[in-house]
Design a protein around this motif. Structure first.
Motif, PDB file in Angstrom:
ATOM      1  N   VAL A   1       0.792  -1.631  -0.129  1.00 22.48           N
ATOM      2  CA  VAL A   1      -0.271  -0.135   0.061  1.00 22.48           C
ATOM      3  C   VAL A   1       0.885   1.303  -0.273  1.00 22.48           C
ATOM      4  O   VAL A   1       0.668   2.131  -0.905  1.00 22.48           O
ATOM      5  CB  VAL A   1      -0.973   0.484   1.518  1.00 22.48           C
ATOM      6  CG1 VAL A   1      -1.957   1.266   1.481  1.00 22.48           C
ATOM      7  CG2 VAL A   1      -2.271  -1.484   1.437  1.00 22.48           C
ATOM      8  N   PHE A   2       1.772   1.435   0.664  1.00 21.51           N
ATOM      9  CA  PHE A   2       2.916   2.517   0.835  1.00 21.51           C
ATOM     10  C   PHE A   2       3.934   2.891  -1.141  1.00 21.51           C
ATOM     11  O   PHE A   2       3.614   4.044  -0.820  1.00 21.51           O
ATOM     12  CB  PHE A   2       3.743   2.363   2.098  1.00 21.51           C
ATOM     13  CG  PHE A   2       3.602   2.031   3.206  1.00 21.51           C
ATOM     14  CD1 PHE A   2       1.770   2.243   3.693  1.00 21.51           C
ATOM     15  CD2 PHE A   2       4.390   2.193   4.335  1.00 21.51           C
ATOM     16  CE1 PHE A   2       1.467   2.887   4.788  1.00 21.51           C
ATOM     17  CE2 PHE A   2       3.763   1.509   5.691  1.00 21.51           C
ATOM     18  CZ  PHE A   2       2.292   2.144   6.266  1.00 21.51           C
ATOM     19  N   SER A   3       3.943   1.480  -0.702  1.00 24.29           N
ATOM     20  CA  SER A   3       4.473   1.944  -2.678  1.00 24.29           C
ATOM     21  C   SER A   3       3.864   1.990  -3.652  1.00 24.29           C
ATOM     22  O   SER A   3       4.014   3.398  -4.393  1.00 24.29           O
ATOM     23  CB  SER A   3       4.991   0.628  -2.922  1.00 24.29           C
ATOM     24  OG  SER A   3       4.195  -0.473  -2.904  1.00 24.29           O
ATOM     25  N   ILE A   4       1.756   1.754  -3.359  1.00 21.38           N
ATOM     26  CA  ILE A   4       0.964   2.914  -3.815  1.00 21.38           C
ATOM     27  C   ILE A   4       0.621   4.285  -3.900  1.00 21.38           C
ATOM     28  O   ILE A   4       1.013   4.752  -4.555  1.00 21.38           O
ATOM     29  CB  ILE A   4       0.324   1.602  -3.709  1.00 21.38           C
ATOM     30  CG1 ILE A   4      -0.115   0.566  -4.536  1.00 21.38           C
ATOM     31  CG2 ILE A   4      -1.497   2.299  -4.627  1.00 21.38           C
ATOM     32  CD1 ILE A   4      -1.198  -0.874  -4.371  1.00 21.38           C
ATOM     33  N   VAL A   5       0.907   4.149  -2.847  1.00 22.38           N
ATOM     34  CA  VAL A   5       0.702   5.829  -2.413  1.00 22.38           C
ATOM     35  C   VAL A   5       1.652   6.901  -3.058  1.00 22.38           C
ATOM     36  O   VAL A   5       1.649   7.902  -3.316  1.00 22.38           O
ATOM     37  CB  VAL A   5       0.301   5.763  -0.484  1.00 22.38           C
ATOM     38  CG1 VAL A   5       0.393   7.464  -0.353  1.00 22.38           C
ATOM     39  CG2 VAL A   5      -0.415   5.397  -0.478  1.00 22.38           C
TER      40      VAL A   5
ATOM     41  N   PHE B   1       4.214   5.652  -5.324  1.00 19.92           N
ATOM     42  CA  PHE B   1       4.393   6.277  -7.157  1.00 19.92           C
ATOM     43  C   PHE B   1       2.764   6.704  -7.241  1.00 19.92           C
ATOM     44  O   PHE B   1       3.047   8.028  -8.925  1.00 19.92           O
ATOM     45  CB  PHE B   1       4.986   4.677  -8.006  1.00 19.92           C
ATOM     46  CG  PHE B   1       3.684   4.194  -8.369  1.00 19.92           C
ATOM     47  CD1 PHE B   1       2.651   4.225  -9.119  1.00 19.92           C
ATOM     48  CD2 PHE B   1       3.554   2.794  -7.265  1.00 19.92           C
ATOM     49  CE1 PHE B   1       1.855   3.575  -9.543  1.00 19.92           C
ATOM     50  CE2 PHE B   1       2.680   2.224  -7.752  1.00 19.92           C
ATOM     51  CZ  PHE B   1       1.896   1.960  -8.987  1.00 19.92           C
ATOM     52  N   GLY B   2       1.868   6.476  -6.588  1.00 18.63           N
ATOM     53  CA  GLY B   2       0.239   7.224  -7.399  1.00 18.63           C
ATOM     54  C   GLY B   2       0.932   8.878  -7.639  1.00 18.63           C
ATOM     55  O   GLY B   2       0.071   8.832  -8.205  1.00 18.63           O
ATOM     56  N   SER B   3       1.110   9.138  -5.888  1.00 17.95           N
ATOM     57  CA  SER B   3       1.336  10.405  -5.897  1.00 17.95           C
ATOM     58  C   SER B   3       2.408  11.514  -6.695  1.00 17.95           C
ATOM     59  O   SER B   3       1.698  12.472  -7.435  1.00 17.95           O
ATOM     60  CB  SER B   3       2.010  10.632  -4.051  1.00 17.95           C
ATOM     61  OG  SER B   3       1.215  10.494  -3.186  1.00 17.95           O
TER      62      SER B   3
ATOM     63  N   GLY C   1       8.349   2.398  -5.777  1.00 14.65           N
ATOM     64  CA  GLY C   1       7.615   2.603  -5.709  1.00 14.65           C
ATOM     65  C   GLY C   1       7.091   1.030  -6.365  1.00 14.65           C
ATOM     66  O   GLY C   1       6.745   0.891  -6.370  1.00 14.65           O
ATOM     67  N   VAL C   2       6.571   1.292  -8.038  1.00 16.12           N
ATOM     68  CA  VAL C   2       6.466   0.349  -8.614  1.00 16.12           C
ATOM     69  C   VAL C   2       7.471  -1.299  -9.090  1.00 16.12           C
ATOM     70  O   VAL C   2       6.372  -2.013  -8.264  1.00 16.12           O
ATOM     71  CB  VAL C   2       6.654   0.973 -10.303  1.00 16.12           C
ATOM     72  CG1 VAL C   2       6.190  -0.202 -11.211  1.00 16.12           C
ATOM     73  CG2 VAL C   2       5.505   1.269 -10.743  1.00 16.12           C
ATOM     74  N   LEU C   3       8.451  -1.161  -8.828  1.00 15.35           N
ATOM     75  CA  LEU C   3       9.388  -2.056  -8.473  1.00 15.35           C
ATOM     76  C   LEU C   3       9.205  -2.704  -7.358  1.00 15.35           C
ATOM     77  O   LEU C   3       8.864  -4.049  -7.011  1.00 15.35           O
ATOM     78  CB  LEU C   3      10.388  -2.132  -8.832  1.00 15.35           C
ATOM     79  CG  LEU C   3      10.843  -2.007 -10.641  1.00 15.35           C
ATOM     80  CD1 LEU C   3      12.593  -1.246  -9.637  1.00 15.35           C
ATOM     81  CD2 LEU C   3      10.703  -2.721 -10.995  1.00 15.35           C
ATOM     82  N   ALA C   4       8.738  -2.004  -5.859  1.00 13.47           N
ATOM     83  CA  ALA C   4       8.368  -2.118  -4.597  1.00 13.47           C
ATOM     84  C   ALA C   4       6.987  -3.709  -4.607  1.00 13.47           C
ATOM     85  O   ALA C   4       6.512  -3.978  -4.021  1.00 13.47           O
ATOM     86  CB  ALA C   4       8.221  -0.987  -3.186  1.00 13.47           C
TER      87      ALA C   4
ATOM     88  N   ALA D   1       0.676  16.109  -2.251  1.00 17.20           N
ATOM     89  CA  ALA D   1       1.292  14.446  -3.092  1.00 17.20           C
ATOM     90  C   ALA D   1       3.094  14.692  -2.595  1.00 17.20           C
ATOM     91  O   ALA D   1       2.995  13.501  -1.824  1.00 17.20           O
ATOM     92  CB  ALA D   1       0.675  14.676  -4.787  1.00 17.20           C
ATOM     93  N   ALA D   2       3.409  15.876  -3.122  1.00 26.58           N
ATOM     94  CA  ALA D   2       4.655  15.429  -2.753  1.00 26.58           C
ATOM     95  C   ALA D   2       5.140  14.873  -1.502  1.00 26.58           C
ATOM     96  O   ALA D   2       5.866  14.177  -1.141  1.00 26.58           O
ATOM     97  CB  ALA D   2       5.920  17.187  -2.618  1.00 26.58           C
ATOM     98  N   ARG D   3       4.929  15.834  -0.006  1.00 30.71           N
ATOM     99  CA  ARG D   3       4.299  15.225   1.119  1.00 30.71           C
ATOM    100  C   ARG D   3       4.075  13.693   1.755  1.00 30.71           C
ATOM    101  O   ARG D   3       5.050  12.684   2.446  1.00 30.71           O
ATOM    102  CB  ARG D   3       4.135  16.218   1.874  1.00 30.71           C
ATOM    103  CG  ARG D   3       4.552  17.796   2.126  1.00 30.71           C
ATOM    104  CD  ARG D   3       3.820  18.671   3.581  1.00 30.71           C
ATOM    105  NE  ARG D   3       3.965  20.024   3.129  1.00 30.71           N
ATOM    106  CZ  ARG D   3       2.598  20.653   2.286  1.00 30.71           C
ATOM    107  NH1 ARG D   3       1.994  20.541   2.217  1.00 30.71           N
ATOM    108  NH2 ARG D   3       3.869  21.906   2.200  1.00 30.71           N
ATOM    109  N   ALA D   4       2.695  13.363   0.795  1.00 30.98           N
ATOM    110  CA  ALA D   4       2.564  12.059   0.894  1.00 30.98           C
ATOM    111  C   ALA D   4       3.644  11.068   0.398  1.00 30.98           C
ATOM    112  O   ALA D   4       4.496  10.280   1.459  1.00 30.98           O
ATOM    113  CB  ALA D   4       1.109  11.748   0.413  1.00 30.98           C
TER     114      ALA D   4
END
Length: 193
Positions: free
Chosen positions: A34-38, A40-42, A75-78, A146-149
């Motif tokens: 979930v953290f990796s989605i957040v 790279f998604g942000s 993010g994507v690779l994780a 988004a940058a802070r996230a």
């Protein structure tokens, strides 16, 4: 998981989803996912912007495209790595060879430690580039949340992957030494000459 080898019960047991999702390494792996989605998604969603007088979009992190590319790539690779190791965790009780179980646990240790390091580098890099960003490049403060996230969840990912490394070490330490036992005491007696 008593009597198992390398942190698993006897091979061939039925998959129990309730037990699987209660295991600490499964919970941490899902959190890491979930953290990796957040992260790279942000960055993909709001990590690029342009000033009114420009046509080309620039990275929100000090207009440094390497910062955005690093965050997205890690993010994507994780994300993919978490899916791979979740699948391995599901399949792990079905592995009958103690040597194969040992290889799976050792690879988990190496991969988890590697990702903890990459997230540490990513957190430092993104935080540094965000800190030195100029206000005139983003006067309306667009994408700041988004940058802070991305920075925050990069920081959290260091700990989830670090804990996954610790749990894999603990899993390796609590083995039943079946490989050594089977070497010393083979199950079938040697034929007489």
């Amino acid at each position: 998981m008593e009597g198992g080898a390398y942190g698993a019960g006897k091979a061939g047991g039925a998959f129990d989803p309730q037990t699987f999702f209660r295991q600490p390494h499964t919970v941490l792996r899902v959190l890491s996912w979930v953290f990796s989605i957040v992260v790279f998604g942000s960055i993909v969603n709001e990590g690029y912007l342009n000033r009114p007088d420009e046509e080309e979009e620039h990275c929100i992190f000090n207009r440094n495209h390497n910062a955005c590319n690093y965050g997205i790539t890690v993010g994507v690779l994780a994300f993919l790595s978490c899916l791979l190791y979740l699948a391995l965790d599901v399949y792990f009780p079905q592995i009958s060879s103690v040597k194969d179980r040992k290889k799976a646990v050792l690879s988990d240790i190496g991969v988890s430690a590697f990702w903890a390091f990459l997230w540490f580098v990513g957190f430092c890099f993104l935080a540094n580039q965000w800190q030195v960003s100029k206000h005139e490049n983003n006067p309306l403060n667009e994408g700041a949340d988004a940058a802070r996230a991305a920075i925050t969840f990069s920081f959290f990912s260091i700990f989830t992957w670090g804990l996954l490394t610790f749990l894999a070490f603990r899993r390796l330490r609590h083995i039943s030494f079946q490989e050594e036992y089977n070497t010393l005491f083979p199950s079938s007696p040697a034929p007489l000459p």
